[in-house]
Scaffold this motif. Structure first.
Motif, PDB file in Angstrom:
ATOM      1  N   LEU A 183      -2.442  -0.431  -0.046  1.00 40.12           N
ATOM      2  CA  LEU A 183      -2.407   0.598  -1.089  1.00 40.12           C
ATOM      3  C   LEU A 183      -3.017   1.905  -0.591  1.00 40.12           C
ATOM      4  O   LEU A 183      -2.528   2.987  -0.935  1.00 40.12           O
ATOM      5  CB  LEU A 183      -3.125   0.105  -2.348  1.00 40.12           C
ATOM      6  CG  LEU A 183      -2.450  -1.059  -3.077  1.00 40.12           C
ATOM      7  CD1 LEU A 183      -3.307  -1.525  -4.244  1.00 40.12           C
ATOM      8  CD2 LEU A 183      -1.055  -0.683  -3.548  1.00 40.12           C
ATOM      9  N   ASN A 184      -4.070   1.826   0.223  1.00 42.58           N
ATOM     10  CA  ASN A 184      -4.661   3.043   0.791  1.00 42.58           C
ATOM     11  C   ASN A 184      -3.654   3.789   1.659  1.00 42.58           C
ATOM     12  O   ASN A 184      -3.660   5.017   1.711  1.00 42.58           O
ATOM     13  CB  ASN A 184      -5.900   2.716   1.624  1.00 42.58           C
ATOM     14  CG  ASN A 184      -7.099   2.373   0.766  1.00 42.58           C
ATOM     15  OD1 ASN A 184      -7.133   2.657  -0.434  1.00 42.58           O
ATOM     16  ND2 ASN A 184      -8.084   1.739   1.364  1.00 42.58           N
ATOM     17  N   ALA A 185      -2.801   3.057   2.325  1.00 39.16           N
ATOM     18  CA  ALA A 185      -1.795   3.692   3.182  1.00 39.16           C
ATOM     19  C   ALA A 185      -0.779   4.486   2.368  1.00 39.16           C
ATOM     20  O   ALA A 185      -0.093   5.357   2.910  1.00 39.16           O
ATOM     21  CB  ALA A 185      -1.084   2.633   4.019  1.00 39.16           C
ATOM     22  N   LEU A 186      -0.681   4.201   1.071  1.00 42.08           N
ATOM     23  CA  LEU A 186       0.268   4.919   0.211  1.00 42.08           C
ATOM     24  C   LEU A 186      -0.290   6.242  -0.301  1.00 42.08           C
ATOM     25  O   LEU A 186       0.451   7.068  -0.825  1.00 42.08           O
ATOM     26  CB  LEU A 186       0.645   4.044  -0.989  1.00 42.08           C
ATOM     27  CG  LEU A 186       1.291   2.701  -0.678  1.00 42.08           C
ATOM     28  CD1 LEU A 186       1.499   1.913  -1.968  1.00 42.08           C
ATOM     29  CD2 LEU A 186       2.602   2.889   0.054  1.00 42.08           C
ATOM     30  N   ILE A 187      -1.592   6.436  -0.164  1.00 47.52           N
ATOM     31  CA  ILE A 187      -2.235   7.651  -0.674  1.00 47.52           C
ATOM     32  C   ILE A 187      -2.079   8.772   0.343  1.00 47.52           C
ATOM     33  O   ILE A 187      -2.374   8.605   1.517  1.00 47.52           O
ATOM     34  CB  ILE A 187      -3.730   7.407  -0.971  1.00 47.52           C
ATOM     35  CG1 ILE A 187      -3.872   6.359  -2.062  1.00 47.52           C
ATOM     36  CG2 ILE A 187      -4.424   8.696  -1.355  1.00 47.52           C
ATOM     37  CD1 ILE A 187      -5.306   5.931  -2.311  1.00 47.52           C
ATOM     38  N   THR A 188      -1.623   9.912  -0.125  1.00 46.58           N
ATOM     39  CA  THR A 188      -1.534  11.096   0.733  1.00 46.58           C
ATOM     40  C   THR A 188      -2.598  12.076   0.249  1.00 46.58           C
ATOM     41  O   THR A 188      -2.425  12.754  -0.761  1.00 46.58           O
ATOM     42  CB  THR A 188      -0.130  11.737   0.650  1.00 46.58           C
ATOM     43  OG1 THR A 188       0.197  11.926  -0.725  1.00 46.58           O
ATOM     44  CG2 THR A 188       0.898  10.853   1.308  1.00 46.58           C
ATOM     45  N   PRO A 189      -3.727  12.125   0.962  1.00 47.43           N
ATOM     46  CA  PRO A 189      -4.867  12.911   0.481  1.00 47.43           C
ATOM     47  C   PRO A 189      -4.611  14.400   0.365  1.00 47.43           C
ATOM     48  O   PRO A 189      -5.190  15.053  -0.479  1.00 47.43           O
ATOM     49  CB  PRO A 189      -5.961  12.644   1.509  1.00 47.43           C
ATOM     50  CG  PRO A 189      -5.336  11.939   2.636  1.00 47.43           C
ATOM     51  CD  PRO A 189      -3.994  11.474   2.212  1.00 47.43           C
ATOM     52  N   THR A 211       4.835   6.145  -8.260  1.00 52.20           N
ATOM     53  CA  THR A 211       6.128   6.019  -7.595  1.00 52.20           C
ATOM     54  C   THR A 211       5.983   5.268  -6.271  1.00 52.20           C
ATOM     55  O   THR A 211       6.754   4.352  -5.974  1.00 52.20           O
ATOM     56  CB  THR A 211       6.750   7.409  -7.337  1.00 52.20           C
ATOM     57  OG1 THR A 211       6.822   8.107  -8.582  1.00 52.20           O
ATOM     58  CG2 THR A 211       8.126   7.300  -6.719  1.00 52.20           C
ATOM     59  N   ALA A 212       4.976   5.639  -5.485  1.00 48.14           N
ATOM     60  CA  ALA A 212       4.726   4.964  -4.208  1.00 48.14           C
ATOM     61  C   ALA A 212       4.350   3.507  -4.438  1.00 48.14           C
ATOM     62  O   ALA A 212       4.771   2.619  -3.698  1.00 48.14           O
ATOM     63  CB  ALA A 212       3.634   5.689  -3.437  1.00 48.14           C
ATOM     64  N   CYS A 213       3.578   3.275  -5.475  1.00 48.66           N
ATOM     65  CA  CYS A 213       3.153   1.918  -5.795  1.00 48.66           C
ATOM     66  C   CYS A 213       4.355   1.056  -6.193  1.00 48.66           C
ATOM     67  O   CYS A 213       4.485  -0.087  -5.741  1.00 48.66           O
ATOM     68  CB  CYS A 213       2.120   1.950  -6.914  1.00 48.66           C
ATOM     69  SG  CYS A 213       1.187   0.429  -7.043  1.00 48.66           S
ATOM     70  N   ASN A 214       5.230   1.602  -7.014  1.00 49.65           N
ATOM     71  CA  ASN A 214       6.427   0.859  -7.418  1.00 49.65           C
ATOM     72  C   ASN A 214       7.334   0.560  -6.223  1.00 49.65           C
ATOM     73  O   ASN A 214       7.909  -0.521  -6.133  1.00 49.65           O
ATOM     74  CB  ASN A 214       7.196   1.608  -8.507  1.00 49.65           C
ATOM     75  CG  ASN A 214       6.479   1.553  -9.841  1.00 49.65           C
ATOM     76  OD1 ASN A 214       5.713   0.629 -10.104  1.00 49.65           O
ATOM     77  ND2 ASN A 214       6.710   2.550 -10.668  1.00 49.65           N
TER      78      ASN A 214
END
Length: 196
Positions: A40-46, A71-74
């Motif tokens: 999930l951390n890899a889906l975050i764009t800081p 959206t990224a999570c889905n």
């Protein structure tokens, strides 16, 4: 994004090789469920919101559970999580069917029959030997496999519940249980529900 688990070629030999079966489940769980926070951390764009210069003027504790873009999570759930769960479900279901089917190729069937025959002629006198009444027949490999499948299904339920809890905390927005979400995904893909 992490790749979903690939389902191995399903054969009775794969199921009876408890090492291969356990290794597939272990690798799938470790790459998806055990490392769910990293995934999930890899889906975050800081930097998506841009840099705020005021953010460096004071020090604030870092939040351990940063929210992930829905959206990224889905996409992660649809492309990685559910397919991996489905692959493990298919393997457990198939091996459960193998465990409940007759096994004409059991290499120890003759040995077990000989042990039972030998035990039927044994004289038991517990006054002379209190342990003489003990007889532990070998389990058929289908019985061993059935026990393994029951254990792995329990582990799978625990792992999925923990993973789903993390997803609900980090992605938010869903009141569904993991079973309901998985069934909804299956319906969308046209897959039938198979219970292990």
């Amino acid at each position: 994004m992490t790749e979903p688990s690939r389902k191995p070629s399903l054969t009775p030999q794969f199921c009876f090789s408890s090492g291969a079966l356990r290794e597939f489940l272990r690798l799938s769980r470790s790459s998806i469920d055990d490392s769910i926070n990293q995934n999930l951390n890899a889906l975050i764009t800081p930097a998506s919101a841009g840099f705020d210069p005021k953010s460096t003027s004071h020090r604030s504790p870092r939040s351990t559970s940063r929210q992930v873009d829905p959206t990224a999570c889905n996409q992660f759930k649809d492309k990685v999580l559910y397919p991996s769960w489905q692959a493990r479900n298919d393997v457990l279901y198939y091996c459960g069917v193998v465990a409940s089917s007759p096994d004409p190729d059991d290499p120890e069937a003759t040995l077990r029959a000989m042990e039972k025959e030998k035990d039927s002629h044994r004289v038991v006198d517990e006054r002379l030997d209190p342990y003489s009444g003990r007889f532990f027949p070998r389990e058929a490999r289908t019985e061993v496999l059935a026990s393994l499948i029951r254990q792995e299904n329990q582990v799978e339920n625990i792992v999925r519940t923990k993973t789903w809890s993390t997803i609900q905390q980090r992605c938010g927005g869903t009141e569904l249980t993991w079973e309901q979400a998985m069934n909804k995904w299956r319906e969308g893909k046209g897959l039938t529900l198979v219970r292990p």
